[in-house]
Scaffold this active site. Structure first.
Site: not given
Length: 267
Positions: A95, A128, A218, A246
């Protein structure tokens, strides 16, 4: 726990095993000890030295006041590698940690052998962006959500439907997230780091081999956005692992570790 002093902060770190070094860079507001559950044993068992650390903002590393930038975390990681005299190193990042790894590979290729980039996106899509904007608005409002709401909401974003439906497993993770709430609050300075801008043009400047590992369920970095990272980096392949979210490196550690070590053995 030992510390290095670099870039104006003290970073707590741990070393395990012997062999060629692998630096593991954790994601937003998480401690380096998370890697110790599965990835560190796998790497040391495969003959590598695993080096984990806590990013600035994550105790027991320093928690400077104010907002942090991506450049801060990149410089911190570069300084760690130099202070420990382990250049060049293989990098693993997840990430935000994967974004740090790519920026380091661009700015300091002398410090990097190759990178495994887990659950990383190079841009944000409409959903997102909306999620990020909503979280920023909540932070600016000064409203603090009760843990009874924040903990399950965070867990919902991090894990796959299969894990969420497993009462025993998800109960454990809810407890872990509740106990680590203080650590996540301390890392609030990381919230200012821009993770929505399109970085694909920058990724094309990476000169070291890379592997992207994506997770089918994810919500934060879905496979189609991870695949764009692999497409942008000149020497990069792509692995997708099913039935995990994730935090797939915790949900499907054996598959992640196999993909990571197989890549490192070739590079």
């Amino acid at each position: 726990m030992p510390y290095v002093s670099t870039n104006g902060v003290h970073l707590a770190y741990e070393r395990a095993g012997s062999g060629e070094p692998v630096i593991l860079i954790m994601g937003q507001a998480a401690g380096g000890n998370v890697w110790s559950m599965h990835q560190v044993p796998a790497l040391t068992g495969a003959g590598y030295e695993a080096i984990t650390f806590d990013n600035r903002g994550v105790p027991p590393s320093d928690v400077p006041p104010g907002d942090y930038s991506l450049a801060d975390l990149v410089a911190d990681t570069a300084g760690l590698i130099e202070e420990l005299d382990v250049a060049p190193s293989r990098l693993v990042g997840t990430s935000l940690g994967a974004v740090v790894a790519t920026e380091l590979a661009i700015s300091r290729p002398d410090l990097v052998t190759c990178c495994v980039l887990i659950a990383m996106r190079a841009r944000s899509d409409a959903f997102r962006r909306a999620l990020s904007a909503g979280e920023s608005a909540l932070t600016r409002s000064g409203i603090r959500m009760p843990a009874a709401y924040g903990v399950p909401t965070s867990v919902l974003q991090m894990f796959s439907p299969a894990t969420l439906s497993d009462d025993a497993t998800i109960s454990t993770w809810l407890d872990i997230y509740e106990m680590s709430a203080g650590r996540r609050e301390a890392a609030a300075g990381q919230d200012a780091i821009d993770l929505t801008s399109d970085r694909r043009d920058f990724l094309r400047r990476i000169s070291v081999p890379c592997r992207v590992i994506a997770f089918s369920d994810d919500l934060m970095s879905p496979p189609h956005l991870c695949a764009e990272v692999a497409d942008a980096i000149p020497d990069c392949d792509y692995v997708e692992i099913g039935s995990c979210g994730h935090l797939g490196y915790l949900e499907r550690p054996d598959e992640v570790n196999l993909a990571m070590i197989e890549f490192f053995d070739k590079n």
